[in-house]
Design a protein around this motif. Structure first.
Motif, mmCIF file in Angstrom:
data_model
loop_
_atom_site.group_PDB
_atom_site.id
_atom_site.type_symbol
_atom_site.label_atom_id
_atom_site.label_comp_id
_atom_site.label_asym_id
_atom_site.label_seq_id
_atom_site.Cartn_x
_atom_site.Cartn_y
_atom_site.Cartn_z
ATOM 1 N N UNK A 10 2.212 8.221 -7.622
ATOM 2 C CA UNK A 10 1.751 6.895 -8.007
ATOM 3 C C UNK A 10 1.824 6.683 -9.513
ATOM 4 N N UNK A 11 1.528 7.736 -10.271
ATOM 5 C CA UNK A 11 1.606 7.636 -11.741
ATOM 6 C C UNK A 11 3.051 7.364 -12.172
ATOM 7 N N UNK A 12 3.995 8.094 -11.590
ATOM 8 C CA UNK A 12 5.394 7.905 -11.962
ATOM 9 C C UNK A 12 5.872 6.517 -11.552
ATOM 10 N N UNK A 13 5.436 6.044 -10.392
ATOM 11 C CA UNK A 13 5.784 4.682 -9.983
ATOM 12 C C UNK A 13 5.301 3.693 -11.030
ATOM 13 N N UNK A 14 4.070 3.839 -11.468
ATOM 14 C CA UNK A 14 3.540 2.910 -12.473
ATOM 15 C C UNK A 14 4.348 2.979 -13.767
ATOM 16 N N UNK A 15 4.723 4.191 -14.184
ATOM 17 C CA UNK A 15 5.558 4.335 -15.385
ATOM 18 C C UNK A 15 6.882 3.589 -15.212
ATOM 19 N N UNK A 16 7.495 3.723 -14.051
ATOM 20 C CA UNK A 16 8.776 3.078 -13.786
ATOM 21 C C UNK A 16 8.638 1.550 -13.811
ATOM 22 N N UNK A 44 0.851 -1.189 0.000
ATOM 23 C CA UNK A 44 0.000 0.000 0.000
ATOM 24 C C UNK A 44 0.883 1.233 0.000
ATOM 25 N N UNK A 45 0.728 2.031 -1.044
ATOM 26 C CA UNK A 45 1.462 3.285 -1.190
ATOM 27 C C UNK A 45 0.529 4.414 -0.775
ATOM 28 N N UNK A 46 0.733 4.909 0.428
ATOM 29 C CA UNK A 46 -0.147 5.936 1.008
ATOM 30 C C UNK A 46 0.663 6.736 2.008
ATOM 31 N N UNK A 95 0.444 -10.436 4.637
ATOM 32 C CA UNK A 95 1.180 -9.356 5.281
ATOM 33 C C UNK A 95 0.854 -8.051 4.553
ATOM 34 N N UNK A 96 0.795 -6.954 5.292
ATOM 35 C CA UNK A 96 0.538 -5.637 4.712
ATOM 36 C C UNK A 96 1.811 -4.819 4.863
ATOM 37 N N UNK A 97 2.290 -4.262 3.755
ATOM 38 C CA UNK A 97 3.486 -3.416 3.785
ATOM 39 C C UNK A 97 3.099 -2.039 3.278
ATOM 40 N N UNK A 98 3.414 -1.021 4.074
ATOM 41 C CA UNK A 98 3.100 0.358 3.712
ATOM 42 C C UNK A 98 4.351 1.092 3.242
ATOM 43 N N UNK A 99 4.134 1.993 2.278
ATOM 44 C CA UNK A 99 5.198 2.835 1.747
ATOM 45 C C UNK A 99 4.658 4.256 1.642
ATOM 46 N N UNK A 100 5.512 5.237 1.952
ATOM 47 C CA UNK A 100 5.084 6.638 1.923
ATOM 48 C C UNK A 100 5.328 7.293 0.571
ATOM 49 N N UNK A 101 6.315 6.833 -0.148
ATOM 50 C CA UNK A 101 6.638 7.425 -1.445
ATOM 51 C C UNK A 101 6.839 6.352 -2.491
ATOM 52 N N UNK A 102 6.548 6.705 -3.727
ATOM 53 C CA UNK A 102 6.712 5.762 -4.820
ATOM 54 C C UNK A 102 8.137 5.284 -4.972
ATOM 55 N N UNK A 103 9.095 6.147 -4.652
ATOM 56 C CA UNK A 103 10.497 5.751 -4.756
ATOM 57 C C UNK A 103 10.833 4.630 -3.766
ATOM 58 N N UNK A 104 10.241 4.693 -2.567
ATOM 59 C CA UNK A 104 10.459 3.625 -1.586
ATOM 60 C C UNK A 104 9.903 2.291 -2.081
ATOM 61 N N UNK A 105 8.710 2.326 -2.632
ATOM 62 C CA UNK A 105 8.087 1.097 -3.140
ATOM 63 C C UNK A 105 8.858 0.557 -4.339
ATOM 64 N N UNK A 106 9.312 1.435 -5.210
ATOM 65 C CA UNK A 106 10.085 1.009 -6.374
ATOM 66 C C UNK A 106 11.372 0.291 -5.933
ATOM 67 N N UNK A 107 12.096 0.867 -4.975
ATOM 68 C CA UNK A 107 13.322 0.224 -4.479
ATOM 69 C C UNK A 107 13.011 -1.147 -3.887
ATOM 70 N N UNK A 161 -1.760 -1.310 -3.954
ATOM 71 C CA UNK A 161 -2.738 -0.228 -3.875
ATOM 72 C C UNK A 161 -1.928 1.060 -3.802
ATOM 73 N N UNK A 162 -2.245 2.028 -4.663
ATOM 74 C CA UNK A 162 -1.457 3.249 -4.708
ATOM 75 C C UNK A 162 -2.332 4.490 -4.743
ATOM 76 N N UNK A 163 -1.965 5.466 -3.931
ATOM 77 C CA UNK A 163 -2.519 6.808 -4.075
ATOM 78 C C UNK A 163 -1.823 7.429 -5.277
ATOM 79 N N UNK A 164 -2.280 8.585 -5.716
ATOM 80 C CA UNK A 164 -1.635 9.249 -6.853
ATOM 81 C C UNK A 164 -0.695 10.347 -6.384
ATOM 82 N N UNK A 165 -1.203 11.261 -5.565
ATOM 83 C CA UNK A 165 -0.410 12.403 -5.106
ATOM 84 C C UNK A 165 0.393 12.019 -3.877
ATOM 85 N N UNK A 166 1.700 11.882 -4.081
ATOM 86 C CA UNK A 166 2.598 11.437 -3.019
ATOM 87 C C UNK A 166 3.888 12.239 -3.060
#
Length: 139
Positions: free
Chosen positions: A67-73, A9-11, A32-44, A57-62
């Protein structure tokens, strides 16, 4: 996608994170549930983990990476793209242009966030049930 793998979950909002965790646990989901605050953290995380995530699950404005840039990556990286992890946006944005842009990135769902606890539970339950029942190349 592994049906028993972690739910990512990216939130960045702590209150929403707590609600999602409470709702998922109330649904009896054992993943298990793993939370991430920024798309860069989830990408790594995705680049180095041996986990086979169930869904993102991703929010957009982070902060730092949207979230959009994470999806592009993810789509630009063959290794990550082939993991075929279902990617779902949960956002407050209802703009037709943003929804269209999101689907151009081949997401698997775009949902407007609910704020009544019973509505959040219903929405999350429907999404998780769908992906638990869905046939998938990496299941």
């Amino acid at each position: 996608m592994a049906k028993t793998g972690p739910i990512l979950i990216l939130e960045d909002d702590q209150d929403e994170r707590e609600i999602y965790e409470k709702v998922i646990l109330s649904l009896g989901v054992k993943n298990e549930i793993k939370f991430f605050e920024g798309g860069d953290d989830l990408l790594r995380y995705l680049q180095v983990t041996t986990d086979r995530p169930f869904i993102i699950f991703s929010d957009i404005n982070l902060p730092r990476m949207s979230g959009m840039e994470l999806r592009r990556q993810i789509q630009a990286d063959e290794f990550l793209r082939k993991k075929s992890i279902p990617f779902v946006f949960l956002s407050t944005i209802e703009s037709a242009e943003i929804v269209e842009e999101a689907y151009e990135l081949t997401i698997q769902g775009y949902f407007v966030k609910k704020y009544v606890l019973s509505d959040v539970q219903k929405q999350m339950g429907q999404i998780l049930d769908y992906w638990r029942d869905c046939k998938h190349p990496n299941a």
